[in-house]
Design a protein around this motif. Sequence first.
Motif, PDB file in Angstrom:
ATOM      1  N   HIS A   1       0.845  -1.196   0.000  1.00 45.80           N
ATOM      2  CA  HIS A   1       0.000   0.000   0.000  1.00 45.80           C
ATOM      3  C   HIS A   1       0.879   1.245   0.000  1.00 45.80           C
ATOM      4  O   HIS A   1       1.646   1.479   0.936  1.00 45.80           O
ATOM      5  CB  HIS A   1      -0.904  -0.017   1.235  1.00 45.80           C
ATOM      6  CG  HIS A   1      -1.838   1.139   1.319  1.00 45.80           C
ATOM      7  ND1 HIS A   1      -2.550   1.455   2.472  1.00 45.80           N
ATOM      8  CD2 HIS A   1      -2.207   2.077   0.404  1.00 45.80           C
ATOM      9  CE1 HIS A   1      -3.281   2.520   2.252  1.00 45.80           C
ATOM     10  NE2 HIS A   1      -3.088   2.917   1.007  1.00 45.80           N
ATOM     11  N   VAL A   2       0.768   2.039  -1.054  1.00 52.22           N
ATOM     12  CA  VAL A   2       1.436   3.338  -1.122  1.00 52.22           C
ATOM     13  C   VAL A   2       0.407   4.395  -0.779  1.00 52.22           C
ATOM     14  O   VAL A   2      -0.610   4.530  -1.468  1.00 52.22           O
ATOM     15  CB  VAL A   2       2.015   3.608  -2.528  1.00 52.22           C
ATOM     16  CG1 VAL A   2       2.771   4.935  -2.537  1.00 52.22           C
ATOM     17  CG2 VAL A   2       2.931   2.475  -2.960  1.00 52.22           C
ATOM     18  N   LYS A   3       0.631   5.144   0.293  1.00 47.92           N
ATOM     19  CA  LYS A   3      -0.303   6.193   0.682  1.00 47.92           C
ATOM     20  C   LYS A   3       0.462   7.459   1.027  1.00 47.92           C
ATOM     21  O   LYS A   3       1.578   7.405   1.555  1.00 47.92           O
ATOM     22  CB  LYS A   3      -1.184   5.759   1.856  1.00 47.92           C
ATOM     23  CG  LYS A   3      -0.438   5.484   3.156  1.00 47.92           C
ATOM     24  CD  LYS A   3      -1.415   5.092   4.260  1.00 47.92           C
ATOM     25  CE  LYS A   3      -0.689   4.787   5.568  1.00 47.92           C
ATOM     26  NZ  LYS A   3      -1.636   4.411   6.652  1.00 47.92           N
ATOM     27  N   VAL A   4      -0.149   8.612   0.729  1.00 43.14           N
ATOM     28  CA  VAL A   4       0.486   9.906   0.964  1.00 43.14           C
ATOM     29  C   VAL A   4      -0.502  10.812   1.685  1.00 43.14           C
ATOM     30  O   VAL A   4      -1.723  10.599   1.645  1.00 43.14           O
ATOM     31  CB  VAL A   4       0.934  10.556  -0.362  1.00 43.14           C
ATOM     32  CG1 VAL A   4       2.003   9.726  -1.036  1.00 43.14           C
ATOM     33  CG2 VAL A   4      -0.242  10.756  -1.304  1.00 43.14           C
ATOM     34  N   ASN A   5       0.048  11.828   2.346  1.00 49.74           N
ATOM     35  CA  ASN A   5      -0.730  12.855   3.047  1.00 49.74           C
ATOM     36  C   ASN A   5      -1.587  12.281   4.168  1.00 49.74           C
ATOM     37  O   ASN A   5      -2.597  12.882   4.554  1.00 49.74           O
ATOM     38  CB  ASN A   5      -1.631  13.628   2.071  1.00 49.74           C
ATOM     39  CG  ASN A   5      -0.860  14.270   0.946  1.00 49.74           C
ATOM     40  OD1 ASN A   5       0.179  14.881   1.155  1.00 49.74           O
ATOM     41  ND2 ASN A   5      -1.359  14.111  -0.282  1.00 49.74           N
ATOM     42  N   ALA A   6      -1.216  11.135   4.691  1.00 54.37           N
ATOM     43  CA  ALA A   6      -1.976  10.522   5.779  1.00 54.37           C
ATOM     44  C   ALA A   6      -1.464  11.039   7.117  1.00 54.37           C
ATOM     45  O   ALA A   6      -0.253  11.164   7.322  1.00 54.37           O
ATOM     46  CB  ALA A   6      -1.859   9.006   5.725  1.00 54.37           C
ATOM     47  N   LEU A   7      -2.387  11.349   8.009  1.00 53.40           N
ATOM     48  CA  LEU A   7      -2.016  11.732   9.362  1.00 53.40           C
ATOM     49  C   LEU A   7      -1.778  10.482  10.208  1.00 53.40           C
ATOM     50  O   LEU A   7      -2.086   9.358   9.789  1.00 53.40           O
ATOM     51  CB  LEU A   7      -3.112  12.596   9.986  1.00 53.40           C
ATOM     52  CG  LEU A   7      -3.414  13.928   9.272  1.00 53.40           C
ATOM     53  CD1 LEU A   7      -4.476  14.712  10.032  1.00 53.40           C
ATOM     54  CD2 LEU A   7      -2.161  14.755   9.097  1.00 53.40           C
TER      55      LEU A   7
END
Length: 547
Positions: A240-246
């Motif tokens: 899983h590539v995720k960005v801008n996650a807190l």
Amino acid sequence: MGRVRQILGLRESTVVTSAVECARVAEGNLELLTESLAELELTLEDRGWQTMSAQAEQQFSRAGLGNASRVARVMAVANPLIKRGLGVRQAYVWGQGVQVQARATGRDGEEDVNTLVQAFLDAPGNRAAFTGDQAHERHERALGTDGNVFVACFTNPRTGAVQVRTLPFDEIDQVICNPDDRDDPWYYLRVWTSQVMKADGSGFEIRQEKAYYPALSYRPATRPRTIGRVEVRWDAPVYHVKVNALDGWDFGIGDAFAALPFARMYQDFLIDWATLVKSLSQFVWKASAKNGSRAAGLRQALQRRPAGTAPDANPNNAGATALLPEGMNLEAIPKSGATIDSESGRPMAAMVAAALGVPVTMLLADPGQVGSRATAETLDVPTINEMNHRRAVWAEAYRTILAYVIREAVRAPQGPVKGQVTRDPYTGRETVILAGDTDATIEIDWPPLEKTPLDAIVKAIVDADGTAKLPPLVIVKLLLQALGVKDADEILDDVTDDDGNWLDPYREVGDQVGQAAVNAFRRGKDPAAVTRRSEPADDVQDEGPEA
């Protein structure tokens, strides 16, 4: 007496009615006060003055993330600023390409890991889904609109071959994490519809399907086939590539999310500005007459124009005349006090640029009135660091997936790489120990984002080579990277022998073979093997002593 009662009855009814009305008014005022307090509470929450601790308030709902991604996808196609901004980000990250190779090349008794890595990267299916240029563009844009990319690694248990495919963000319904560690995902629940042919062959039917996909880093000793009657696809783990996650979020959110409202505002501003310019062009001349008869005659005279320039039924066409009942002159309507400069909307475009992390000059493809060509073509340090960080995110994805490719090649009975897969007793994570103490390091090299002149880069590399402190292979890699040569691993194979020794292409062939034979002898190997390898490429013939 009856009349008195009648009067009293009317008064009693009036009093009762008034009391009911007062109660209704009071209830309405109470509702209004409650709504006002609720709005004030929401305002405080929006400003960050209230701490949210409930689980449902820690992150956006899955439905909300889905709606945001769908809006961003439409804007990425229809809105010029969002389209341009995501395109600029994609060009910064992937526009110059990337070099990926394993350090171990099968020389000096090592396992040939680089051949395995290059075969995975060059496989047609993998290039179309993940490693090719079109896939790079598609996935970077997906991070801009969705904030998430799910890479499923379909694995052949017999040979260890891995084919990667991406799963749509809309189909990933839930992320199940380690109950003791939210940063340790275990499963991804996929819910999707498929079109399946009916058993009688009369047509197709739509089926609702579910499946759990394990995380790429999760492989417990006991692997259940189903969870709650839902199949677990152990042969297709997901990265899983995720960005801008807190902190604590299961999903990321797209780069364009914060830019959407300002992109709409800027588009509306330009539409209003164009409407204003068009409205100013409706009336070009101002005519006035002292009395009604002169006004009528002037109107008739002005309406008798050539057919090619006469207006149609719309009285507000460009070139029409506004006739006023006083004065008698004809002059152009001044527009100096009615214009608004289009540059007035630049701050809204700057907000879009700030949300997307790109300079406003790059976003608008124009330095504007306050900029210059040098400003428009220069990247500042924060932008360079942000794009390099996104490159690092993709580099981490490549390293993790390639480590899985190597691990499965070792685990498979007919895998091309030999070694041992071990499990950490505390964390439960698997690691690979390759045969022959082979180094499993994956090298990922990105070209620099700074626009340094090529001659300056080459001069610096030549100066470094002149110090005689760097190995020739390092100098060659630096030169290939500076020149932007793709598939540099093939060139490196041409300038090295089977043991990884440097073969200078400008050195005499006999000297090369002799030095390679000496090196092989010093390592306890057969020097004749080096000689036999060089014979097919050796064009030097013994012509005998000179006359």
